[in-house]
Structure formats: structure tokens, C-alpha cells
Design a protein around this motif. Sequence first.
Motif, mmCIF file in Angstrom:
data_model
loop_
_atom_site.group_PDB
_atom_site.id
_atom_site.type_symbol
_atom_site.label_atom_id
_atom_site.label_comp_id
_atom_site.label_asym_id
_atom_site.label_seq_id
_atom_site.Cartn_x
_atom_site.Cartn_y
_atom_site.Cartn_z
ATOM 1 N N GLN A 4 41.000 50.232 50.426
ATOM 2 C CA GLN A 4 40.898 48.999 49.636
ATOM 3 C C GLN A 4 39.662 48.234 50.092
ATOM 4 O OE1 GLN A 4 42.787 47.920 47.092
ATOM 5 N NE2 GLN A 4 41.866 45.924 46.900
ATOM 6 N N ILE A 5 38.657 48.144 49.220
ATOM 7 C CA ILE A 5 37.420 47.424 49.530
ATOM 8 C C ILE A 5 37.366 46.149 48.698
ATOM 9 C CG2 ILE A 5 34.904 47.472 49.527
ATOM 10 C CD1 ILE A 5 35.037 50.515 49.716
ATOM 11 N N MET A 6 37.280 45.022 49.381
ATOM 12 C CA MET A 6 37.127 43.739 48.707
ATOM 13 C C MET A 6 35.652 43.352 48.782
ATOM 14 S SD MET A 6 38.930 40.071 49.494
ATOM 15 C CE MET A 6 37.652 39.229 50.427
ATOM 16 N N ILE A 7 35.048 43.092 47.622
ATOM 17 C CA ILE A 7 33.633 42.727 47.572
ATOM 18 C C ILE A 7 33.502 41.325 46.986
ATOM 19 C CG2 ILE A 7 31.329 43.349 46.778
ATOM 20 C CD1 ILE A 7 32.418 46.193 46.253
ATOM 21 N N ALA A 8 32.923 40.420 47.760
ATOM 22 C CA ALA A 8 32.658 39.061 47.280
ATOM 23 C C ALA A 8 31.394 39.103 46.430
ATOM 24 C CB ALA A 8 32.481 38.114 48.456
ATOM 25 N N VAL A 9 31.525 38.706 45.174
ATOM 26 C CA VAL A 9 30.401 38.773 44.241
ATOM 27 C C VAL A 9 30.160 37.393 43.645
ATOM 28 C CG1 VAL A 9 29.502 39.851 42.141
ATOM 29 C CG2 VAL A 9 30.925 41.182 43.699
ATOM 30 N N ASP A 10 28.918 36.925 43.806
ATOM 31 C CA ASP A 10 28.547 35.627 43.239
ATOM 32 C C ASP A 10 27.300 35.726 42.368
ATOM 33 O OD1 ASP A 10 26.525 35.976 45.074
ATOM 34 O OD2 ASP A 10 26.915 34.144 46.189
ATOM 35 N N GLY A 11 26.903 36.950 42.031
ATOM 36 C CA GLY A 11 25.727 37.137 41.194
ATOM 37 C C GLY A 11 24.423 37.182 41.965
ATOM 38 N N SER A 12 24.453 36.926 43.267
ATOM 39 C CA SER A 12 23.233 36.971 44.068
ATOM 40 C C SER A 12 22.792 38.421 44.243
ATOM 41 C CB SER A 12 23.463 36.343 45.443
ATOM 42 O OG SER A 12 24.371 37.136 46.202
ATOM 43 N N PRO A 13 21.500 38.648 44.494
ATOM 44 C CA PRO A 13 21.034 40.017 44.740
ATOM 45 C C PRO A 13 21.779 40.685 45.897
ATOM 46 C CG PRO A 13 19.159 38.570 44.395
ATOM 47 C CD PRO A 13 20.381 37.684 44.477
ATOM 48 N N ALA A 35 38.089 45.715 44.753
ATOM 49 C CA ALA A 35 38.466 44.405 44.228
ATOM 50 C C ALA A 35 37.239 43.508 44.276
ATOM 51 C CB ALA A 35 39.595 43.800 45.058
ATOM 52 N N LEU A 36 36.726 43.143 43.117
ATOM 53 C CA LEU A 36 35.634 42.171 43.049
ATOM 54 C C LEU A 36 36.268 40.788 43.077
ATOM 55 C CD1 LEU A 36 33.355 43.587 40.198
ATOM 56 C CD2 LEU A 36 33.186 43.974 42.662
ATOM 57 N N VAL A 37 35.753 39.924 43.938
ATOM 58 C CA VAL A 37 36.308 38.578 44.037
ATOM 59 C C VAL A 37 35.190 37.544 43.983
ATOM 60 C CG1 VAL A 37 38.314 39.357 45.340
ATOM 61 C CG2 VAL A 37 36.332 38.529 46.560
ATOM 62 N N ASN A 38 35.525 36.397 43.444
ATOM 63 C CA ASN A 38 34.592 35.279 43.383
ATOM 64 C C ASN A 38 35.363 34.025 43.741
ATOM 65 O OD1 ASN A 38 33.483 32.871 41.541
ATOM 66 N ND2 ASN A 38 31.803 34.194 42.166
ATOM 67 N N VAL A 39 34.738 33.176 44.518
ATOM 68 C CA VAL A 39 35.367 31.913 44.912
ATOM 69 C C VAL A 39 34.619 30.766 44.243
ATOM 70 C CG1 VAL A 39 36.028 30.409 46.824
ATOM 71 C CG2 VAL A 39 36.028 32.900 47.144
ATOM 72 N N GLN A 40 35.374 29.940 43.557
ATOM 73 C CA GLN A 40 34.844 28.744 42.928
ATOM 74 C C GLN A 40 35.368 27.530 43.688
ATOM 75 O OE1 GLN A 40 32.798 28.469 39.933
ATOM 76 N NE2 GLN A 40 32.454 30.558 40.656
ATOM 77 N N GLU A 41 34.545 26.512 43.794
ATOM 78 C CA GLU A 41 34.978 25.283 44.461
ATOM 79 C C GLU A 41 36.133 24.651 43.695
ATOM 80 O OE1 GLU A 41 32.227 22.263 45.647
ATOM 81 O OE2 GLU A 41 30.639 23.749 45.902
ATOM 82 N N ALA A 42 37.103 24.167 44.417
ATOM 83 C CA ALA A 42 38.223 23.465 43.788
ATOM 84 C C ALA A 42 37.720 22.152 43.208
ATOM 85 C CB ALA A 42 39.320 23.213 44.815
ATOM 86 N N ALA A 43 38.392 21.694 42.181
ATOM 87 C CA ALA A 43 38.021 20.432 41.546
ATOM 88 C C ALA A 43 38.280 19.267 42.499
ATOM 89 C CB ALA A 43 38.817 20.250 40.259
ATOM 90 N N SER A 44 37.448 18.262 42.397
ATOM 91 C CA SER A 44 37.638 17.057 43.207
ATOM 92 C C SER A 44 38.784 16.223 42.618
ATOM 93 C CB SER A 44 36.359 16.221 43.223
ATOM 94 O OG SER A 44 36.145 15.634 41.948
ATOM 95 N N LEU A 45 39.278 15.290 43.406
ATOM 96 C CA LEU A 45 40.340 14.409 42.909
ATOM 97 C C LEU A 45 39.872 13.604 41.699
ATOM 98 C CD1 LEU A 45 41.919 13.135 46.243
ATOM 99 C CD2 LEU A 45 42.871 14.771 44.607
ATOM 100 N N SER A 83 39.390 45.884 40.179
ATOM 101 C CA SER A 83 40.076 44.685 39.712
ATOM 102 C C SER A 83 39.132 43.517 39.955
ATOM 103 C CB SER A 83 41.394 44.482 40.471
ATOM 104 O OG SER A 83 41.138 44.291 41.851
ATOM 105 N N MET A 84 39.393 42.412 39.266
ATOM 106 C CA MET A 84 38.586 41.204 39.443
ATOM 107 C C MET A 84 39.525 40.025 39.670
ATOM 108 S SD MET A 84 35.682 41.712 36.447
ATOM 109 C CE MET A 84 35.223 40.002 36.429
ATOM 110 N N GLU A 85 39.116 39.153 40.597
ATOM 111 C CA GLU A 85 39.923 37.966 40.848
ATOM 112 C C GLU A 85 39.012 36.791 41.175
ATOM 113 O OE1 GLU A 85 43.792 36.443 43.342
ATOM 114 O OE2 GLU A 85 43.262 38.561 43.350
ATOM 115 N N VAL A 86 39.305 35.652 40.564
ATOM 116 C CA VAL A 86 38.616 34.403 40.852
ATOM 117 C C VAL A 86 39.622 33.500 41.553
ATOM 118 C CG1 VAL A 86 37.440 32.383 39.897
ATOM 119 C CG2 VAL A 86 37.136 34.636 38.820
#
Length: 160
Positions: A4-13, A35-45, A83-86
Motif C-alpha cells: 500500500q503506497i500513499m502518495i501526497a499529490v498537490d500538483g507540484s513537480p 492511494a493518491l491523497v491531497n490535503v486542503q486547509e480546513a475552513a476558518s471559523l 484510489s483518491m482521497e481529499v
Amino acid sequence: MYTQIMIAVDGSPESLEAVRQALALVARGLRAEIALVNVQEAASLLELATHDSDAIAAAAVAAGEHLMAEGAALLDAAGVGYSMEVVLGEPGTALVDLAEQINADMVMLGARGMGAVESVLVGSVSKAVLHRCSKPVLIVRVPEELEVPSDEADAEPEAA
């Protein structure tokens, strides 16, 4: 048995190079689930108080999927399933948590990403993952192009 390989992908080279490195491992015979994963910042209050939280979450997921699209295209072209997960949150912490949740055998990510504060915190996410993750971590750099020897670079162009 699959790795199982998890790869963090943000579009950077660098993150796309991580996808290419995973493909190279598969080409050499590694049986892997990716598993391609991307982390987005959580919304502010403030954002949550003034906007529809479902719309904010949907926009974050769409943005993450957009940033992973080129990595997904590389895997599609090679015929490798994935698979893809955000996820939402602070990138370093979210990646470490997700690696544990999906029981990744390896985490791959670029040495630098495309974060908003990249110039100030170059490599902060990769450092955080490297130091906090209990799984093996592969930090990938984009190979440097061949440099022109200095005597050729200093030479004056020939007249035509």
C-alpha cells in the motif's frame, strides 16, 4: 500481497515525480495499491459562520481532485489502479494520520509542495511527515536537468 503506497499529490513537480517513482517501482514488479491523497486547509471559523459549510467542503474536495488530476492521468496512462482521497486539515498532521488510517506500507511525497507559504516554509510538510510518521517515508525531488559545462555557458555566441 500488495504494498500500500500513499502518495501526497498537490500538483507540484515534486509530487508528480513521486507518482512517477511509484510507477517505476510497479514497472520493476512491485505489486502495489496506490492511494493518491491531497490535503486542503480546513475552513476558518469566519468562513464557516458566513458561508454554507457543505459548499465550502465541496469546493475543497473539488480543488483537491483538480490538484491530483495530473497524477491520476499518469497512473491511468500506465494502466495502474488507484484510489483518491481529499482530506481537510494541517497537511503534515493529516498525512501522518491518513497513513495510519489506511495502513500504508510507504508514504511518498515531494520535497516541496505548492503551499501558500512555500517560500517561508520550504519543505515543512515533508519534514513534518518524515519526523512524525511511523511508516517508511520516501521524499522525492525532481531530477535536475543536465547543466551546461561552465566553459560552454561562458562562451560568446558565434556570429551568423
